[in-house]
Scaffold this active site. Structure first.
Site, short mmCIF file in Angstrom:
data_model
loop_
_atom_site.label_atom_id
_atom_site.label_comp_id
_atom_site.label_asym_id
_atom_site.label_seq_id
_atom_site.Cartn_x
_atom_site.Cartn_y
_atom_site.Cartn_z
CE LYS A 147 78.30 55.64 24.33
NZ LYS A 147 77.52 56.81 24.75
CD GLN A 190 73.97 56.92 25.82
OE1 GLN A 190 75.15 56.80 26.13
NE2 GLN A 190 73.60 57.14 24.58
CG ASP A 201 79.66 61.82 26.34
OD1 ASP A 201 80.09 61.23 25.34
OD2 ASP A 201 78.68 61.45 27.01
N1 GUN Z 1 73.26 60.11 23.05
C1 GUN Z 1 73.53 60.10 21.72
N2 GUN Z 1 74.85 60.26 21.52
C2 GUN Z 1 75.43 60.34 22.72
C3 GUN Z 1 76.77 60.51 23.16
O1 GUN Z 1 77.73 60.62 22.38
N3 GUN Z 1 76.95 60.56 24.50
C4 GUN Z 1 75.93 60.46 25.39
N4 GUN Z 1 76.21 60.55 26.68
N5 GUN Z 1 74.68 60.32 25.02
C5 GUN Z 1 74.43 60.26 23.69
#
Ligand code: GUN
Length: 290
Positions: A52, A96, A119
């Protein structure tokens, strides 16, 4: 059989975003800035967050990575979120998941300012999504909708079967696909671990979204000819022939299912890269909303 190429499509989207960023910078406006909070050292999470941050640099965003040790208290995480909420430099941020066991995930997600929740996990944004109001769509479902749209996969009136009811993928997918929208208007069946006779249901599906997290669960005998397959799974499977000691497997047994499929996403290179591109898109939106 057509591969739904998430790697190429995400590269196209990132190029579009990079162009928008150049314009923003030329005008002297604020550069979009994404922050990511990572608690602990989970291998997969470190890989995702790293990707990311790298993607931010690629499109010309500012990025901030906040790495906290596994034993960080919930109180400290909430303080970090409060600081990000109040920091005008930060347009959007993510925490995350999964978080360490001693931290209440719901409490953490609730603490994020919905206007910075790129998100789309805050209940306000989930509600806005369900009501078809402007919001941040969660990145993985958003990426799947974008992939279906760009490849012009017909969804209107089609039987879609979603396998898995997670808050991050299955549930929002079932909502979005049933809405009156691009890549919507489908008749959706949401299946899960308590579903009876799953194979009878998947055999009738025009489109299957596999998001249950079990490697190679969906096999060729479970699908009909001409099906469209969206594979959201990404599991590390031991593989001694690989230098890393593992390979990445989807929720779909690609070899048998691809023989019957009209469209199919590969793993890796399907849904995964799309998720990151859509997170960037949400961050651009967060910045432009200000
Ligand atoms: N863990 C697995 N997928 C995601 C996501 O799309 N965002 C976040 N923050 N954590 C995750």
């Amino acid at each position: 059989m057509t591969i739904l190429d998430g790697k190429q499509t995400s590269a196209d989207i990132k190029a579009e975003i990079a162009e928008a960023v150049t314009e923003i910078k030329n005008k002297g406006d604020k550069t979009p800035h994404l922050a990511a909070v990572l608690v602990g050292t989970d291998g997969a999470s470190m890989t995702y967050v790293g990707a990311k941050v790298k993607a931010c640099n690629l499109v010309g965003f500012e990025s901030t990575l906040i790495e906290l040790p596994e034993e960080t208290t919930e109180e400290k995480v909430l303080q970090v979120i409060e600081d990000l909420n109040n920091n005008p430099e930060i347009d959007g941020f993510i925490v995350q998941l999964p978080l360490p066991k001693h931290i209440d995930e719901h409490k953490v997600l609730m603490a994020i300012d919905p206007d910075k929740d790129v998100d789309g996990f805050h209940p306000t944004n989930v509600g806005r999504m369900a009501l078809e109001l402007p919001t941040f769509l969660p990145a993985t479902p958003y990426g799947i909708m974008e992939l279906l749209e760009r490849y012009e996969v017909e969804t209107s009136g089609k039987n879609v079967v979603v396998i898995g009811r997670s808050h991050i993928v299955g549930r929002p997918m079932s909502i979005l696909l049933s809405q009156k929208r691009a890549a919507g208007d489908a008749t959706v069946t949401l299946t899960h671990s308590r579903t009876k006779n799953l194979k009878e249901i998947t055999k009738e599906a025009d489109i299957i979204v596999a998001a249950l997290g079990i490697a190679e669960f969906l096999t060729g005998d479970m699908v009909k000819e001409g099906v469209t397959i969206i594979d959201v799974g990404i599991t590390r499977v031991d593989d001694a022939s690989k230098k890393s000691g593992f390979r990445l497997a989807g929720d779909v047994h690609f070899e048998s299912v691809s023989k019957k499929a009209e469209f199919i996403t590969p793993v890796p290179g399907g849904v995964g890269p799309m998720t990151i591109a859509m997170l960037l898109k949400n961050t651009l939106l967060a910045c432009s909303r200000k």
